[in-house]
Design an enzyme around this catalytic site. Sequence first.
Site, short mmCIF file in Angstrom:
data_model
loop_
_atom_site.label_atom_id
_atom_site.label_comp_id
_atom_site.label_asym_id
_atom_site.label_seq_id
_atom_site.Cartn_x
_atom_site.Cartn_y
_atom_site.Cartn_z
N THR A 1 52.60 43.41 47.59
CA THR A 1 53.96 42.88 47.64
C THR A 1 53.98 41.36 47.80
O THR A 1 52.96 40.72 48.01
CB THR A 1 54.75 43.53 48.79
N ASP A 2 55.19 40.80 47.71
CA ASP A 2 55.38 39.36 47.77
C ASP A 2 55.83 38.91 49.16
O ASP A 2 56.49 37.88 49.30
CB ASP A 2 56.43 38.92 46.74
N SER B 1 57.94 35.56 53.44
CA SER B 1 58.34 35.76 52.05
C SER B 1 57.54 34.78 51.21
O SER B 1 57.63 33.56 51.40
CB SER B 1 59.83 35.50 51.86
N ARG B 2 56.72 35.30 50.32
CA ARG B 2 55.85 34.42 49.53
C ARG B 2 56.62 33.70 48.42
O ARG B 2 56.08 32.82 47.77
CB ARG B 2 54.69 35.23 48.95
N VAL B 3 57.86 34.07 48.20
CA VAL B 3 58.69 33.35 47.25
C VAL B 3 59.30 32.12 47.93
O VAL B 3 59.53 31.08 47.31
CB VAL B 3 59.80 34.27 46.68
#
Length: 601
Positions: free
Chosen positions: A436-437, A462-464
Amino acid sequence: MSDEIKKVGFGKNDETAQKDKLKVEIDCVTPPSVTQIKKLREYFAECYNEDVKNIEFIIKRDPSVVSGFKIFVGDDNYDWSALGRIRQLRRSFQSLKHNVSEDKIISLLREDIKSFKLDSGYQQVGFVTAVNDGIVRIKGLTDVEFGEIVLFECGVKGMVQDISSDGTSGVVLFGDETEVVMEMKVLRTKRTAGIPISSKIIGRMIDPLGRSLDGKGDVGAKEYFPIERPAPKILDRQPVNKPLETGILAIDSMFPIGRGQRELIIGDRQTGKTSVALDAILNQKNKNVVCVYVAIGQRADAIAKVYDTLKKYGADEYTVIVASTASDPAPLQYIAPYAGCAIAEYFMYRGRDALIVYDDLSRHAVAYRTLSLLLERSPGREAYPGDIFYLHSRLLERSARLSDALGGGSMTALPIVETQAGDVSAYIPTNIISITDGQIFLESDLFFAGQRPAVNVGLSVSRVGNAAQFEIMKKSVGSIRLDLAQYREIKVFSQFGGELDSATERKLRHGETLTMLLRQDKSSPMKLHEQVLTLICADAGKFNDVPIKEVKRFQKDLLAYFEKEFPILCIRIDYGHELYDGLKSAVLKVADAFIAENVKV
């Protein structure tokens, strides 16, 4: 089979109408004539209770048919080829008694042909050799493919999940195993598992096979959509930079979720994981987002409670529930998330945004482990099979935001995973975290201390990042996450009872106030202007002089004051999405006036 495809239907220029037509695929050498098309249209209109003008024929050239037609409607297979007819007539003659008149024989043959559904015809035939715990071993279908649906003579369907070198295949059943007996015939459908679907499926509760569970009758689906398909290629995607707001202040401000992202919700049992996901669904009202909630191995009463919550707040109008209860066989629980993903993909590839919740993938992994052990596959770590990582990666990788050339639709995934005693290093959690991101970690200690949602700011990520935030949200957040991190450290040292300087005390008080502001009742998502106004005032320390127990009430009163006295400002925030000049100063000025009037120092 060649790639040449010819479509025969009405309203070819009406794209919307095309999407919901009953699709009838005809494999043949010689295409049917106009007269034959007319008769076929009338026949299938009667069989499927459909308007004759709403049937679309897809004609494919297949030399193996020789003559006649092989027809597929969803997972229904009509063998009307010459060989299929001959075989059918031979069987019918053999079943008749010698004293039946010739006219009676002809009448019976006509009736037999008219009622003809699925027959071995030009297909291979297999036989059941063993039945045990929902797993059937069959022999004879040497050309059967992995993942193909097979049909037993009793009408029960199954899916091939094991192909052995000795010529036998392992099939998981989607029905009652008591109906399957030794030496029973098994036929290929040459179809992978799929789900009947159309836009009418929105607002319904179905099982993983597309059957209605809400008592409202058939879902009226007209298209057969495979539950497994390759994930979009890199060139078919575009960056995840469009926000999907959950309405939860702690998430939207610090761990934003973008459309096309995969954000894991992880935590122990009874820490509010499902509530977070449901709040995200409730917040999509009037935002043109189709939501899919997949319940895997849940109790029936828990699923009913989710359905009632969605209905209470009007979210059932844009949500599909795919439910496989704990009492369902493991194969149904296994295909449930793939069926839900297919529904979300259906809308994504039609240019719409979709949000899908998998609740939860821990139970899904257990169901797959059960099937694998029954199929006698070698167990690995924690008895899971070696391909357990691929099980979830091929599911979650299908989430994406498509390029404009493919319609620009998106599918955002919120998988849920249950941990044991907060152990995020266990096998399944680490697997899904790596896919997941980002993850939202819900901590038991916070939950039982009254901090709900119990988001652990240190372990959540949150990698975004802020790429998935509106500009106005980016500039309103300020240093809140850093302030909370400092508060956690100071709080640990303050428990030793030493004296604190004034600066440290201010940071401690500011952290306590932020923690209180991040508390939020379930089923109460916040609008964008409510979040922005709260963040601007919190970052400036406007709530610090309010008694801790009064912070939430004061926040509610302040937001109500803004909505009543400055509605244009609230609307401008909700729809402008950009921080215009003078907004912060104007907000803080109003907040100061409100505080001066309502807070007694």
